[in-house]
Design an enzyme around this catalytic site. Structure first.
Site, short mmCIF file in Angstrom:
data_model
loop_
_atom_site.label_atom_id
_atom_site.label_comp_id
_atom_site.label_asym_id
_atom_site.label_seq_id
_atom_site.Cartn_x
_atom_site.Cartn_y
_atom_site.Cartn_z
N GLY A 174 -52.14 -40.36 11.76
CA GLY A 174 -52.82 -40.12 13.03
C GLY A 174 -53.37 -38.70 13.08
N ALA A 175 -54.70 -38.59 12.99
CA ALA A 175 -55.35 -37.27 12.96
C ALA A 175 -56.01 -36.99 14.31
CB ALA A 175 -56.39 -37.22 11.84
N VAL A 207 -52.97 -34.72 18.85
CA VAL A 207 -51.63 -34.21 18.56
C VAL A 207 -51.45 -33.99 17.06
CG1 VAL A 207 -49.17 -34.82 18.57
CG2 VAL A 207 -50.55 -35.13 20.61
N LEU A 220 -47.29 -30.22 23.79
CA LEU A 220 -48.51 -29.40 23.94
C LEU A 220 -49.41 -29.97 25.02
CD1 LEU A 220 -51.29 -30.87 22.69
CD2 LEU A 220 -50.17 -30.39 20.54
N GLU A 259 -53.50 -30.10 26.20
CA GLU A 259 -54.82 -29.88 25.62
C GLU A 259 -55.46 -28.65 26.26
OE1 GLU A 259 -57.18 -33.47 25.41
OE2 GLU A 259 -55.39 -34.59 24.83
N LYS A 295 -39.31 -37.03 27.04
CA LYS A 295 -40.78 -36.86 27.03
C LYS A 295 -41.41 -37.55 28.24
CE LYS A 295 -44.88 -36.01 26.03
NZ LYS A 295 -45.49 -34.70 26.14
N THR A 311 -39.92 -38.28 30.96
CA THR A 311 -39.42 -37.59 32.17
C THR A 311 -40.23 -36.32 32.42
OG1 THR A 311 -37.22 -38.39 31.58
CG2 THR A 311 -37.34 -36.71 33.29
N CYS A 326 -52.35 -38.61 28.98
CA CYS A 326 -50.88 -38.75 29.02
C CYS A 326 -50.28 -39.11 30.37
CB CYS A 326 -50.24 -37.47 28.51
SG CYS A 326 -50.58 -37.18 26.77
N PHE A 327 -50.62 -38.36 31.43
CA PHE A 327 -49.85 -38.50 32.67
C PHE A 327 -49.84 -39.94 33.20
CE2 PHE A 327 -50.08 -33.78 34.14
CZ PHE A 327 -49.10 -33.48 33.22
#
Ligand code: NAD
Ligand code: UDX
EC number: 1.1.1.22
Length: 464
Positions: free
Chosen positions: A11-12, A15, A165, A167, A222, A224, A278-279
Site C-alpha cells: 500500500g503506497a 500512510v 499522522l 494529513e 486507534k 477510540t 478517517c473520521f
C-alpha cells in the site's frame, strides 16, 4: 534476536508512502520496499520530478529525495516484496462498505484479506506482519487464521501498529510523534516481534514514547482516538449553532474552555464540518462494532458525532441559500478551497463536496479554486455521489486556476478550506470584481472580519 534487514509495505498511499519514507530515512541499514497494485501510483512515486509525487505533504519530497533508490524502493511487484521481507506492513485502504451486510458503516476488509492471502501464498520463511491500516478490533484474529491456514510450517507473528499522522502535517507527525503504539501477543515470540518493531522506531523516537500493549487494545485505541477527536469537533460545532442564535462567539468560547488544562486548546476550531478519509469511516465502524456486540446505547452515542457533522455541512449550505434571498438558482457561488483541510491535495469526504452537492440541488453555478486539487478530482468527487449527472456537473461547476477569476461575477464567496493564502488576497480588488451586495460565507473563520466589513463585504461566519 533476529535482525530486521528488509521491510515490505503493501500500500503506497497517504500512510504507506510517508511512513515508510521516514522509516527508511531513519534506518539507512534497512531496505524498505513499498509495493502497490496501482501502477500509476507507483510510477508517480518513481517520477524524477518530485513535484509529481502522488501525494502532496510538506517535507515529503525532501525525504523521498534523500532515500529513494538508496534504501527506499517503489514497485508493483508485490510477490517479490513479500518474499524478500522480514517484516511486512499492511497499509492498504479500509473504506466504509458500500454493499452487503454493514453497508454504509462497517469497514470493508476485502483488501486486507487479499493481502493476508497473498502473504500466506508467497511466504517461505517466518515473517512479522504489521497491521498499519486502521482496523476493527479483533481483525488480527482473522489475519492469523488466514496466515496459519497454509500448513507449510512458516510462522507469522502479527502486530498492530496503528498510524496517528494527520494529513498536511504527516512528515512532522512522523518525525515527532506523541507516541508510537505497538500491540502484540505476550508470548516470547510475540514479545520479540514487538521489540523488533520498537527498535525500528527507537532509531528516532524516545523509548518512553513507544508503547507496547496487547493487540486488541492497540486496534481499538486507534478507533477510540479518532472517535474522540471527531467528537471534539462535533461538540464545538454543536455550540456554534447555539452561538449563532445567542450572539455568543464560538472562537471566544473555544479559547475560554481550551485554557482549562483538563480540556486543552487543540481541536476546538469550529468549521463547516470535518472531512478526511478517517473520521467518518472510523466512527461509523465503531458504531457498527458496538451494535454487533449488542451495545446499542454505545452505538447511538457515537452515531451522534456523524449526525452533527452532517447537520453542520447542511447548515452551512442552507445559510448561503437563506442569505441569498432564499434562492441560489442560476447564481454564481465561488468556492475557495476543496481539500478537506489545508496543506493537502486529499479531498476524501471533504465538506466542500457535500456543500456543493446541496447547492447544485438548488441549481447554483459553482466556480472552484483550490491551490492543490485538480479539476478531474473535483468532478470525480461530485460524480461519485450519483446525485447529479456528469453532464449537469460539468455544466454547472467550473474549476479555475486563478483565485481572482473564480470570484469574478460571483454572487457570493464561500471559504471551504483554511488555506493560508486566502487570508492575504487583495480583498479590495476582489470587492470590485464580485456582484453587489458582496457576500462572504467563511466556513473556516479565517478571514479578517473587520477589514472585510470596512471594504464593504457582508460576512457570515460559523458560530458568530
Ligand atoms: P490510500 O487509499 O491512500 O492507499 C492505500 C493503497 O493500498 C492504494 O494505493 C491501493 O492501491 C493499495 N492496495 C489496496 N489493496 C492492495 C493489495 N492487495 N496489494 C497492494 N496494494 C493494495 O489509503 P491511506 O489513506 O494510505 O490509508 C491506509 C490505511 O491507513 C487505512 O486503513 C486508513 O484508515 C489508515 N490511516 C489513514 C490515515 C490518513 O491520514 N490517510 C491516517 C491514519 C491511518
Ligand atoms: C485524522 C487524525 O487527526 C489523525 O490522528 C489520524 O491518523 C487520521 O485522521 P486527518 O483526517 O488527516 O487526521 O486530519 P485532521 O487534522 O484530524 O482533520 C480532520 C478534519 O477535521 C478536517 O476536515 C479538519 O479541517 C477538521 N477539523 C480539525 C476541524 O474542523 N476543527 C479542528 O479543530 C480540527
Amino acid at each position: 534476536m533476529k535482525e530486521i534487514k528488509n521491510i515490505c509495505c503493501i500500500g503506497a498511499g497517504y500512510v504507506g508512502g510517508p511512513t515508510m519514507a521516514v522509516i527508511a530515512l531513519k534506518n539507512p541499514h534497512i531496505k524498505v520496499n513499498i509495493v502497490d497494485i496501482n501502477k500509476e501510483r507507483i510510477d508517480d512515486w518513481n517520477d524524477e520530478d518530485l513535484d509529481l509525487l502522488p501525494i502532496y505533504e510538506p517535507g515529503l519530497a525532501e525525504v523521498v529525495a534523500q532515500t529513494r533508490n538508496k534504501n527506499l524502493f517503489f514497485s508493483t511487484d508485490v510477490k517479490k516484496g513479500i518474499q524478500e521481507a522480514d517484516m511486512i506492513f499492511i497499509s492498504v485502504n479500509t473504506p466504509t462498505k458500500t454493499y452487503g451486510k454493514g453497508k454504509g458503516q462497517a469497514a470493508d476488509l476485502k483488501y486486507i484479506e487479499l493481502c493476508a492471502r497473498q502473504i500466506a501464498e508467497v511466504a517461505t520463511d517466518d515473517k512479522i506482519v504489521v497491521e498499519k491500516s486502521t482496523l476493527p478490533v479483533r481483525t488480527a484474529e482473522a489475519l492469523k487464521s488466514i496466515l496459519s491456514s497454509t500448513g507449510n510450517g512458516v510462522n507469522f507473528e502479527i502486530l498492530s501498529n496503528p498510524e496517528f499522522l494527520a494529513e498536511g502535517t504527516a512528515i512532522d507527525d512522523l518525525m515527532n510523534p506523541d507516541r508510537v503504539l505497538i500491540g502484540g501477543d505476550d508470548t516470547p515470540t510475540g514479545q520479540e516481534a514487538k521489540d523488533l518493531l520498537s527498535g525500528i522506531y527507537e532509531a528516532w523516537v524516545p523509548k518512553k514514547q513507544v508503547l507496547q500493549t496487547n493487540v486488541w487494545s492497540s486496534e481499538l485505541s486507534k478507533l477510540t482516538a479518532n472517535a474522540f477527536l471527531a467528537q471534539r469537533i462535533s461538540s464545538i460545532n454543536a455550540m456554534s449553532a447555539l452561538c449563532e442564535k445567542t450572539e455568543a462567539d464560538v472562537d471566544e468560547i473555544a479559547r475560554a474552555i481550551g485554557m482549562d488544562s483538563r480540556i486543552g486548546a487543540k481541536f476546538l476550531k469550529s468549521s463547516v464540518g470535518f472531512g478526511g478519509s478517517c473520521f467518518q469511516k472510523d466512527v461509523l465502524n465503531l458504531v457498527y462494532i458496538a451494535k454487533s456486540y449488542g451495545l446499542d446505547e454505545v452505538a447511538e452515542y457515537w452515531d451522534q458525532v456523524i449526525k452533527l457533522n452532517d447537520y453542520q455541512k447542511r447548515r452551512f449550505a442552507d445559510n448561503i441559500i437563506k442569505n441569498s434571498y432564499n434562492t441560489v438558482s442560476g447564481k454564481n457561488i465561488a468556492f475557495y478551497g476543496w481539500a478537506f483541510k489545508k496543506e493537502t491535495n486529499d479531498t476524501r469526504e471533504s465538506a466542500a463536496i457535500y456543500v456543493a452537492d446541496h447547492l447544485l440541488d438548488e441549481q447554483a453555478n459553482i466556480v472552484v479554486y483550490d491551490p492543490k486539487v485538480t479539476a478531474e478530482r473535483i468532478y470525480a468527487d461530485l460524480e461519485y455521489l450519483n446525485t447529479h449527472s456528469p453532464e449537469e456537473i460539468r455544466e454547472r461547476v467550473k474549476v479555475v486556476n486563478d483565485p481572482y477569476e473564480a470570484i469574478t461575477g460571483a454572487h457570493a464567496i464561500a471559504v471551504l478550506t483554511e488555506w493560508d493564502e486566502f487570508i492575504n488576497y487583495d480583498w479590495e480588488h476582489i470587492y470590485k470584481l464580485v456582484l453587489k451586495p458582496a457576500s462572504i460565507f467563511d466556513g473556516r473563520n479565517i478571514l479578517e472580519v473587520g477589514h472585510l466589513k470596512k471594504i464593504g463585504f457582508s460576512i457570515k461566519n460559523i458560530g458568530k
